[in-house]
Design an enzyme around this catalytic site. Structure first.
Site, PDB file in Angstrom:
ATOM      1  N   ASP A  62       7.065  29.343 -19.054  1.00 14.84           N
ATOM      2  CA  ASP A  62       7.410  28.864 -17.721  1.00 14.84           C
ATOM      3  C   ASP A  62       6.100  28.626 -16.993  1.00 14.84           C
ATOM      4  OD1 ASP A  62       8.145  28.438 -15.123  1.00 14.84           O
ATOM      5  OD2 ASP A  62       9.376  30.238 -14.916  1.00 14.84           O
ATOM      6  N   ASN A  89       5.275  16.517 -17.814  1.00 17.48           N
ATOM      7  CA  ASN A  89       6.579  15.875 -17.855  1.00 17.48           C
ATOM      8  C   ASN A  89       7.693  16.780 -17.347  1.00 17.48           C
ATOM      9  OD1 ASN A  89       8.791  14.005 -19.029  1.00 17.48           O
ATOM     10  ND2 ASN A  89       9.124  15.956 -20.091  1.00 17.48           N
ATOM     11  N   TYR A 153      13.995  16.408  -4.234  1.00 24.21           N
ATOM     12  CA  TYR A 153      13.414  15.839  -5.450  1.00 24.21           C
ATOM     13  C   TYR A 153      12.447  14.713  -5.093  1.00 24.21           C
ATOM     14  CZ  TYR A 153      13.062  13.075  -9.729  1.00 24.21           C
ATOM     15  OH  TYR A 153      12.581  12.367 -10.801  1.00 24.21           O
ATOM     16  N   ALA A 155      10.884  14.183  -2.286  1.00 28.51           N
ATOM     17  CA  ALA A 155       9.713  14.739  -1.611  1.00 28.51           C
ATOM     18  C   ALA A 155       8.756  15.379  -2.605  1.00 28.51           C
ATOM     19  CB  ALA A 155      10.150  15.755  -0.561  1.00 28.51           C
ATOM     20  N   LYS A 157       8.286  14.500  -5.676  1.00 27.74           N
ATOM     21  CA  LYS A 157       7.592  13.445  -6.410  1.00 27.74           C
ATOM     22  C   LYS A 157       6.566  12.732  -5.532  1.00 27.74           C
ATOM     23  CE  LYS A 157       9.416  14.067 -10.431  1.00 27.74           C
ATOM     24  NZ  LYS A 157       8.587  14.532 -11.569  1.00 27.74           N
TER      25      LYS A 157
END
Length: 252
Positions: A62, A89, A153, A155, A157
């Site tokens: 993690d 990724n 999500y 925000a 990125k």
């Protein structure tokens, strides 16, 4: 393109057990990488991916936690101690309207999409081959669009895009390039994992292609080809770029 463009290189791909990460890891291996360390939090998909090519090395970690970053650094050290390519990724998508969001969900998305790349890149920095190392981050066109229902999500990125540009300048003196790929909607399992229902996915699949000038939903190969292209030595004068791969979606 030569099948040995990444000959003898060590590559790390986060979220390498499924989808874009898995395909990218295989592409690096098929193009000559000596070791492709694939990380994720679930052992089974990592093991399944690793069975597809002997160069793939599964590491359950993690990377939003320091101990996860340490595990990845240890895997690099075991393979010569120098890292040539890092691909961020791993990511999480969740379709949750604002009035249903809570602090834990906001933190979860930011930790996976933003904190993880920061911690892992910082920990691996002393191991990068210099000059010549490359970092490629998977962003999203959502960073530049209004995103009702998945605003956190989007925000996260947008934050990723800022990291790419800042790191490109900060790490250039060390000989490290940093670039990003911003996909449009690509058919992977991230939607289902993010809680989007099968009916909603089917609705999206049927309707989205009509909004894309290229006339289709993206495939994994559309994205992985740009990940490897940005990382290869032939792109040595490209840094700070975020390549949009969306079939023209942002144009309409």
């Amino acid at each position: 393109m030569s099948s040995k463009v990444f000959a003898d290189q060590v590559v790390v791909v986060t979220g390498g057990g499924t989808g874009i990460g898995r395909a990218a890891a295989l592409a690096f291996a098929e193009q000559g990488a000596a070791s492709v360390i694939i990380t994720g939090r679930r052992a089974e998909p990592l093991a399944q991916a690793a069975a597809e090519h002997p160069a793939l090395v599964p590491v359950v970690a993690d990377v939003t936690r320091p101990e996860g970053a340490e595990a990845v650094a240890a895997a690099v050290a075991e393979r010569g101690g120098q890292l040539d390519v890092l691909v961020h990724n791993a990511g999480v998508f969740a379709e949750i309207p604002l009035d249903d969001l809570n602090a834990d969900e906001v933190r979860r998305q930011l930790e996976i999409n933003v904190v993880g790349p920061v911690l892992l890149t910082g920990r691996l920095l002393p191991l990068f081959t210099s000059p010549g190392a490359s970092v490629v981050v998977v962003s999203s066109i959502s960073s530049r669009l209004a995103a009702p229902g998945h605003s956190v999500y989007a925000a996260s990125k947008a934050a990723v895009d800022s990291l790419i540009r800042s790191w490109a300048v900060e790490l250039a003196p060390k000989g490290i390039r940093v670039n990003g790929v911003a996909p449009g909607n690509v058919e992977t399992d991230i939607l289902g994992v993010g809680g989007v229902t099968p009916d909603r996915i089917s609705e999206w699949r049927e309707g989205y292609a009509a909004t894309v000038p290229a006339g289709r939903i993206g495939g994994v190969a559309d994205i992985t080809s740009w990940i490897t292209r940005l990382a290869e030595p032939a792109s040595s004068w490209v840094t700070g770029e975020i390549i949009t791969v969306d079939g023209g979606r942002l144009l309409v």
